[in-house]
Design a protein around this motif. Structure first.
Motif, PDB file in Angstrom:
ATOM      1  N   MET A   1      20.148  73.444  52.961  1.00  0.00           N
ATOM      2  CA  MET A   1      18.932  72.907  52.345  1.00  0.00           C
ATOM      3  C   MET A   1      18.214  74.010  51.562  1.00  0.00           C
ATOM      4  N   LYS A   2      17.909  73.734  50.307  1.00  0.00           N
ATOM      5  CA  LYS A   2      17.300  74.742  49.447  1.00  0.00           C
ATOM      6  C   LYS A   2      15.821  74.954  49.813  1.00  0.00           C
ATOM      7  N   ARG A   3      15.401  76.225  49.736  1.00  0.00           N
ATOM      8  CA  ARG A   3      14.031  76.602  50.117  1.00  0.00           C
ATOM      9  C   ARG A   3      13.236  76.976  48.866  1.00  0.00           C
ATOM     10  N   ILE A   4      12.071  76.351  48.728  1.00  0.00           N
ATOM     11  CA  ILE A   4      11.260  76.562  47.532  1.00  0.00           C
ATOM     12  C   ILE A   4       9.878  77.058  47.921  1.00  0.00           C
ATOM     13  N   LEU A   5       9.446  78.117  47.263  1.00  0.00           N
ATOM     14  CA  LEU A   5       8.106  78.660  47.448  1.00  0.00           C
ATOM     15  C   LEU A   5       7.200  78.098  46.363  1.00  0.00           C
ATOM     16  N   ILE A   6       6.142  77.404  46.780  1.00  0.00           N
ATOM     17  CA  ILE A   6       5.166  76.824  45.851  1.00  0.00           C
ATOM     18  C   ILE A   6       3.925  77.706  45.863  1.00  0.00           C
ATOM     19  N   VAL A   7       3.590  78.264  44.714  1.00  0.00           N
ATOM     20  CA  VAL A   7       2.420  79.141  44.597  1.00  0.00           C
ATOM     21  C   VAL A   7       1.391  78.424  43.735  1.00  0.00           C
ATOM     22  N   GLU A   8       0.381  77.864  44.370  1.00  0.00           N
ATOM     23  CA  GLU A   8      -0.597  77.035  43.663  1.00  0.00           C
ATOM     24  C   GLU A   8      -1.907  77.040  44.444  1.00  0.00           C
ATOM     25  N   ASP A   9      -3.012  77.386  43.767  1.00  0.00           N
ATOM     26  CA  ASP A   9      -4.294  77.456  44.472  1.00  0.00           C
ATOM     27  C   ASP A   9      -5.095  76.160  44.398  1.00  0.00           C
ATOM     28  N   GLU A  10      -4.653  75.184  43.607  1.00  0.00           N
ATOM     29  CA  GLU A  10      -5.306  73.872  43.599  1.00  0.00           C
ATOM     30  C   GLU A  10      -4.640  73.008  44.665  1.00  0.00           C
ATOM     31  N   GLU A  11      -5.380  72.716  45.735  1.00  0.00           N
ATOM     32  CA  GLU A  11      -4.797  72.055  46.900  1.00  0.00           C
ATOM     33  C   GLU A  11      -4.167  70.707  46.561  1.00  0.00           C
ATOM     34  N   ARG A  12      -4.820  69.950  45.678  1.00  0.00           N
ATOM     35  CA  ARG A  12      -4.309  68.633  45.328  1.00  0.00           C
ATOM     36  C   ARG A  12      -2.945  68.720  44.654  1.00  0.00           C
ATOM     37  N   ILE A  13      -2.814  69.653  43.730  1.00  0.00           N
ATOM     38  CA  ILE A  13      -1.546  69.810  43.020  1.00  0.00           C
ATOM     39  C   ILE A  13      -0.474  70.356  43.954  1.00  0.00           C
ATOM     40  N   ALA A  14      -0.848  71.328  44.782  1.00  0.00           N
ATOM     41  CA  ALA A  14       0.115  71.897  45.735  1.00  0.00           C
ATOM     42  C   ALA A  14       0.657  70.827  46.670  1.00  0.00           C
ATOM     43  N   SER A  15      -0.247  69.956  47.159  1.00  0.00           N
ATOM     44  CA  SER A  15       0.164  68.890  48.071  1.00  0.00           C
ATOM     45  C   SER A  15       1.075  67.893  47.364  1.00  0.00           C
ATOM     46  N   PHE A  16       0.745  67.566  46.127  1.00  0.00           N
ATOM     47  CA  PHE A  16       1.540  66.639  45.325  1.00  0.00           C
ATOM     48  C   PHE A  16       2.953  67.173  45.120  1.00  0.00           C
ATOM     49  N   VAL A  17       3.069  68.446  44.742  1.00  0.00           N
ATOM     50  CA  VAL A  17       4.377  69.049  44.501  1.00  0.00           C
ATOM     51  C   VAL A  17       5.164  69.163  45.806  1.00  0.00           C
ATOM     52  N   GLU A  18       4.487  69.609  46.856  1.00  0.00           N
ATOM     53  CA  GLU A  18       5.171  69.776  48.138  1.00  0.00           C
ATOM     54  C   GLU A  18       5.711  68.443  48.660  1.00  0.00           C
ATOM     55  N   LYS A  19       4.892  67.405  48.595  1.00  0.00           N
ATOM     56  CA  LYS A  19       5.298  66.090  49.083  1.00  0.00           C
ATOM     57  C   LYS A  19       6.529  65.594  48.322  1.00  0.00           C
ATOM     58  N   GLY A  20       6.502  65.748  46.995  1.00  0.00           N
ATOM     59  CA  GLY A  20       7.627  65.295  46.190  1.00  0.00           C
ATOM     60  C   GLY A  20       8.905  66.062  46.464  1.00  0.00           C
ATOM     61  N   LEU A  21       8.802  67.382  46.616  1.00  0.00           N
ATOM     62  CA  LEU A  21       9.990  68.198  46.869  1.00  0.00           C
ATOM     63  C   LEU A  21      10.574  67.914  48.245  1.00  0.00           C
ATOM     64  N   ARG A  22       9.712  67.723  49.233  1.00  0.00           N
ATOM     65  CA  ARG A  22      10.224  67.399  50.574  1.00  0.00           C
ATOM     66  C   ARG A  22      10.922  66.051  50.580  1.00  0.00           C
ATOM     67  N   ALA A  23      10.367  65.087  49.829  1.00  0.00           N
ATOM     68  CA  ALA A  23      11.019  63.780  49.722  1.00  0.00           C
ATOM     69  C   ALA A  23      12.380  63.913  49.041  1.00  0.00           C
ATOM     70  N   GLY A  24      12.518  64.939  48.190  1.00  0.00           N
ATOM     71  CA  GLY A  24      13.784  65.186  47.512  1.00  0.00           C
ATOM     72  C   GLY A  24      14.768  66.007  48.323  1.00  0.00           C
ATOM     73  N   GLY A  25      14.412  66.361  49.562  1.00  0.00           N
ATOM     74  CA  GLY A  25      15.337  67.057  50.445  1.00  0.00           C
ATOM     75  C   GLY A  25      15.209  68.564  50.467  1.00  0.00           C
ATOM     76  N   PHE A  26      14.125  69.104  49.909  1.00  0.00           N
ATOM     77  CA  PHE A  26      13.938  70.551  49.894  1.00  0.00           C
ATOM     78  C   PHE A  26      13.034  70.996  51.046  1.00  0.00           C
ATOM     79  N   THR A  27      13.191  72.241  51.455  1.00  0.00           N
ATOM     80  CA  THR A  27      12.276  72.873  52.398  1.00  0.00           C
ATOM     81  C   THR A  27      11.247  73.650  51.586  1.00  0.00           C
ATOM     82  N   THR A  28       9.978  73.507  51.907  1.00  0.00           N
ATOM     83  CA  THR A  28       8.934  74.123  51.088  1.00  0.00           C
ATOM     84  C   THR A  28       7.993  75.002  51.909  1.00  0.00           C
TER      85      THR A  28
END
Length: 220
Positions: free
Chosen positions: A1-28
């Protein structure tokens, strides 16, 4: 499983990206400042970094430059509100592998993430998605249902691509909204139902199933 580091200080955007990537099978992993981003990326524990530019502590340009100076070769996709050509050139010349401006559609970000991961791994790019007798050519943007060529709008194309990438998986309206329409969607909108009906008319009513109270899925 691929691991992705999300660097984002806007909580709403970070949550949006994280949720989508996890749904796609990534570890975040999510961090909200440049100093933490540098320390985490330096460990070598990630396959890709999604990096905002305007960060507390080190800004994204500094993080990127210092990582490359430290010979950290992890692919980096810059995600930023800055849309000037000068900033884009600075990011790419500073070692970024890709550059996206906000606002953005998650499906485009996901496509770029997959492309960078495939490129880094030397894996050939998938250009045709298949589900039963449905095919979707990502290069020519042509859909087929059996022997029939189907003309799709841009949104219908992205929606069908989402279903074909998750065959048999139930996708909630919220997941579909965030993937196809981006993080500024109205959660009370019925636009998903409208586009699903449109796909059914073009592809056949049996192509997309309704799962009551949950969402939609492409039967396998």
């Amino acid at each position: 499983m691929k691991r992705i580091l999300i660097v984002e200080d806007e909580e709403r955007i970070a949550s949006f990206v994280e949720k989508g990537l996890r749904a796609g099978g990534f570890t975040t992993t999510v961090v909200a400042d440049g100093d933490s981003a540098y320390e985490y990326a330096l460990t070598g524990g990630f396959d890709l970094v999604i990096l905002d530019i305007g960060l507390p502590g080190r800004d994204g340009f500094t993080v990127l430059r210092e990582l490359r100076e430290a010979r950290v070769t992890v692919p980096v996709i810059v995600l930023t509100a800055r849309d000037s050509v000068r900033d884009a050139v600075a990011g790419l010349e500073g070692g970024a592998d890709d550059w996206m401006t906000k606002p953005f559609r998650f499906e485009e970000l996901l496509a770029r993430v997959r492309l960078r991961l495939r490129t880094a791994a030397g894996v050939p790019e998938v250009t045709v998605l298949r589900g039963g007798d449905l095919t979707l050519d990502l290069r020519t943007r042509r859909a087929r249902a059996g022997e029939r060529v189907v003309d799709l709008t841009a949104r219908e194309f992205v929606l069908l691509e989402l279903f074909l990438r998750h065959p048999g998986q139930v996708l909630s309206r919220e997941q579909i909204l965030s993937h196809v329409w981006g993080y500024d969607f109205d959660p009370g909108s019925n636009i998903v139902d409208v586009y699903v009906r449109s796909l059914r008319k073009k592809l056949g009513a049996e192509r997309v199933e309704t799962v009551r109270g949950m969402g939609y899925r492409l039967p396998v």
